[in-house]
Write a protein that holds these residues in place. Sequence first.
Motif, PDB file in Angstrom:
ATOM      1  N   LYS A  17       0.877  -1.170   0.000  1.00  3.96           N
ATOM      2  CA  LYS A  17       0.000   0.000   0.000  1.00  3.96           C
ATOM      3  C   LYS A  17       0.914   1.218   0.000  1.00  3.96           C
ATOM      4  N   GLU A  18       0.790   2.041  -1.054  1.00  2.00           N
ATOM      5  CA  GLU A  18       1.686   3.187  -1.161  1.00  2.00           C
ATOM      6  C   GLU A  18       0.958   4.376  -1.766  1.00  2.00           C
ATOM      7  N   SER A  19       1.418   5.566  -1.400  1.00  2.70           N
ATOM      8  CA  SER A  19       0.891   6.790  -1.984  1.00  2.70           C
ATOM      9  C   SER A  19       1.549   7.004  -3.342  1.00  2.70           C
ATOM     10  N   VAL A  20       0.731   7.235  -4.377  1.00  3.90           N
ATOM     11  CA  VAL A  20       1.267   7.450  -5.718  1.00  3.90           C
ATOM     12  C   VAL A  20       0.946   8.849  -6.242  1.00  3.90           C
ATOM     13  N   ALA A  21       0.197   9.632  -5.481  1.00  5.87           N
ATOM     14  CA  ALA A  21      -0.105  11.028  -5.809  1.00  5.87           C
ATOM     15  C   ALA A  21      -0.870  11.597  -4.628  1.00  5.87           C
ATOM     16  N   ASP A  22      -1.057  12.909  -4.619  1.00  8.89           N
ATOM     17  CA  ASP A  22      -1.861  13.510  -3.561  1.00  8.89           C
ATOM     18  C   ASP A  22      -3.273  12.927  -3.607  1.00  8.89           C
ATOM     19  N   GLY A  23      -3.669  12.282  -2.520  1.00 10.54           N
ATOM     20  CA  GLY A  23      -5.014  11.723  -2.437  1.00 10.54           C
ATOM     21  C   GLY A  23      -5.212  10.412  -3.158  1.00 10.54           C
ATOM     22  N   VAL A  24      -4.129   9.774  -3.625  1.00  7.24           N
ATOM     23  CA  VAL A  24      -4.254   8.508  -4.351  1.00  7.24           C
ATOM     24  C   VAL A  24      -3.320   7.478  -3.720  1.00  7.24           C
ATOM     25  N   VAL A  25      -3.869   6.310  -3.363  1.00  6.73           N
ATOM     26  CA  VAL A  25      -3.045   5.207  -2.891  1.00  6.73           C
ATOM     27  C   VAL A  25      -3.158   4.040  -3.855  1.00  6.73           C
ATOM     28  N   SER A  26      -2.093   3.281  -3.947  1.00  8.09           N
ATOM     29  CA  SER A  26      -2.067   2.084  -4.779  1.00  8.09           C
ATOM     30  C   SER A  26      -1.998   0.858  -3.873  1.00  8.09           C
ATOM     31  N   LEU A  27      -2.800  -0.149  -4.191  1.00  7.90           N
ATOM     32  CA  LEU A  27      -2.767  -1.429  -3.486  1.00  7.90           C
ATOM     33  C   LEU A  27      -2.334  -2.522  -4.444  1.00  7.90           C
ATOM     34  N   SER A  28      -1.494  -3.436  -3.955  1.00  9.51           N
ATOM     35  CA  SER A  28      -1.191  -4.669  -4.662  1.00  9.51           C
ATOM     36  C   SER A  28      -1.810  -5.813  -3.888  1.00  9.51           C
ATOM     37  N   LEU A  29      -2.519  -6.686  -4.598  1.00 14.83           N
ATOM     38  CA  LEU A  29      -3.247  -7.791  -3.986  1.00 14.83           C
ATOM     39  C   LEU A  29      -2.714  -9.101  -4.527  1.00 14.83           C
ATOM     40  N   ALA A  30      -2.510 -10.071  -3.638  1.00 14.05           N
ATOM     41  CA  ALA A  30      -1.963 -11.366  -4.044  1.00 14.05           C
ATOM     42  C   ALA A  30      -2.729 -12.502  -3.377  1.00 14.05           C
ATOM     43  N   ASP A  31      -2.578 -13.697  -3.925  1.00 18.37           N
ATOM     44  CA  ASP A  31      -3.158 -14.888  -3.319  1.00 18.37           C
ATOM     45  C   ASP A  31      -2.453 -15.139  -1.984  1.00 18.37           C
ATOM     46  N   PRO A  32      -3.201 -15.276  -0.889  1.00 14.42           N
ATOM     47  CA  PRO A  32      -2.563 -15.491   0.422  1.00 14.42           C
ATOM     48  C   PRO A  32      -1.719 -16.757   0.482  1.00 14.42           C
ATOM     49  N   GLU A  63       0.805  -4.854 -14.466  1.00  8.26           N
ATOM     50  CA  GLU A  63       1.272  -5.527 -15.673  1.00  8.26           C
ATOM     51  C   GLU A  63       0.454  -6.798 -15.908  1.00  8.26           C
ATOM     52  N   VAL A  64      -0.095  -6.914 -17.099  1.00  5.65           N
ATOM     53  CA  VAL A  64      -0.923  -8.078 -17.429  1.00  5.65           C
ATOM     54  C   VAL A  64      -0.148  -9.376 -17.253  1.00  5.65           C
ATOM     55  N   SER A  65       1.145  -9.344 -17.554  1.00  8.40           N
ATOM     56  CA  SER A  65       1.951 -10.567 -17.490  1.00  8.40           C
ATOM     57  C   SER A  65       2.328 -10.969 -16.067  1.00  8.40           C
ATOM     58  N   ASP A  66       2.107 -10.087 -15.082  1.00  6.88           N
ATOM     59  CA  ASP A  66       2.467 -10.384 -13.696  1.00  6.88           C
ATOM     60  C   ASP A  66       1.345 -11.189 -13.049  1.00  6.88           C
ATOM     61  N   ARG A  67       1.523 -12.496 -12.961  1.00  6.09           N
ATOM     62  CA  ARG A  67       0.491 -13.368 -12.387  1.00  6.09           C
ATOM     63  C   ARG A  67       0.625 -13.505 -10.878  1.00  6.09           C
ATOM     64  N   SER A  68       1.515 -12.718 -10.261  1.00  4.90           N
ATOM     65  CA  SER A  68       1.702 -12.825  -8.818  1.00  4.90           C
ATOM     66  C   SER A  68       0.836 -11.842  -8.043  1.00  4.90           C
ATOM     67  N   ARG A  69       0.334 -10.783  -8.710  1.00  4.38           N
ATOM     68  CA  ARG A  69      -0.439  -9.784  -7.990  1.00  4.38           C
ATOM     69  C   ARG A  69      -1.293  -8.950  -8.942  1.00  4.38           C
ATOM     70  N   LEU A  70      -2.312  -8.327  -8.363  1.00  3.27           N
ATOM     71  CA  LEU A  70      -3.154  -7.371  -9.065  1.00  3.27           C
ATOM     72  C   LEU A  70      -2.927  -6.000  -8.439  1.00  3.27           C
ATOM     73  N   ARG A  71      -2.845  -4.969  -9.269  1.00  7.37           N
ATOM     74  CA  ARG A  71      -2.602  -3.629  -8.749  1.00  7.37           C
ATOM     75  C   ARG A  71      -3.753  -2.706  -9.115  1.00  7.37           C
ATOM     76  N   ILE A  72      -4.184  -1.906  -8.144  1.00  8.92           N
ATOM     77  CA  ILE A  72      -5.219  -0.904  -8.353  1.00  8.92           C
ATOM     78  C   ILE A  72      -4.773   0.393  -7.699  1.00  8.92           C
ATOM     79  N   ALA A  73      -5.400   1.496  -8.076  1.00 11.17           N
ATOM     80  CA  ALA A  73      -5.127   2.787  -7.456  1.00 11.17           C
ATOM     81  C   ALA A  73      -6.457   3.449  -7.127  1.00 11.17           C
ATOM     82  N   ILE A  74      -6.548   4.034  -5.942  1.00 15.30           N
ATOM     83  CA  ILE A  74      -7.817   4.544  -5.430  1.00 15.30           C
ATOM     84  C   ILE A  74      -7.683   6.013  -5.058  1.00 15.30           C
TER      85      ILE A  74
END
Length: 321
Positions: A17-32, A63-74
């Motif tokens: 979980k990281e800040s990528v802009a003012d008011g925007v955070v990015s989450l990476s989600l993976a299979d537990p 990255e579509v090719s990265d099967r280890s995690r999904l990334r979103i920004a909120i």
Amino acid sequence: MAQNPEHVHHKMQVVTKESVADGVVSLSLADPDGGTVPDWQPGSHIDLVLDDDTIRQYSLCGEVSDRSRLRIAILRESGGRGGSRRVHDEVEVGDIIDVKGPRNHFPLVDNSAYLFVAGGIGITPLIPMIAQAESSGAEWTLLFGGRTRSGMAFAHDLAERHPDQVLVRPQDEFGLLDLAAALQTVQPGTAVYCCGPEPLLDATESLCATRDDIELHVERFAPKARVDTDTAGTTFEVVLGEGGREITVGEDESVLDALLREGVDADFSCREGTCGTCETGVLEGVPDHRDSVLTDEEQAENDCMMVCVSRSCSKRLVLDL
């Protein structure tokens, strides 16, 4: 009936979980358990199920090719319904979140030239599209606007990697995006992809309507203004195709309202007609489409509908349920 893979729930763990802009955070989600994440393509989004009443849709921007995690920004929406504030304030690395999808109602078509237009957080679905356009050797440019440079997530990285193709234009420095100038320079056959706030989408749609030699694709994060229809104040019957069960939809109900009232197990998420979760096949009848997902041409085919907001123009509607 087998469950649609787009409707399957996945338990996923927040690994970054990281800040990528003012008011925007990015989450990476993976299979537990360390497994691979579901396949997806540019334009896809997932649903975060924060609780039974709080389900929010976010575009995948990794990255579509990265099967280890999904990334979103909120983006933190101070005037929103509370979902983004919960992600910003309460979700932490290590948390397990229920996720639905991925689902794609904004696919990238094969083309030799693209114009990408982003407003603010609307950049998220365009990032993997740009990567695919670049890898395919297509010509592409990005026009990226926002209120301030510091609030435009991923702008610096995109401009640094593609200085000749990315035009970053924050409003406090340049004013509103010069869409007319951008569209004047595109060649016939160009595919235009636009995502952002409603005024940007409306302006882009209006300008593209004057060009019959380009193809426009948009994705909305909020429902577009609906045109009043004459189905309000009337009732109609919905027939469940599998068993023939009939349900009366009241004067002020959506189809989904009536289905849930009668205990039908119907999948849904946004209840605004923007995410596509509730898409349902139509076997007979004419829907009163009120969604912001289907194009005018897709709505005219009348072979599916978004039941969360839509009603019926015919007295009887047979659904593939």
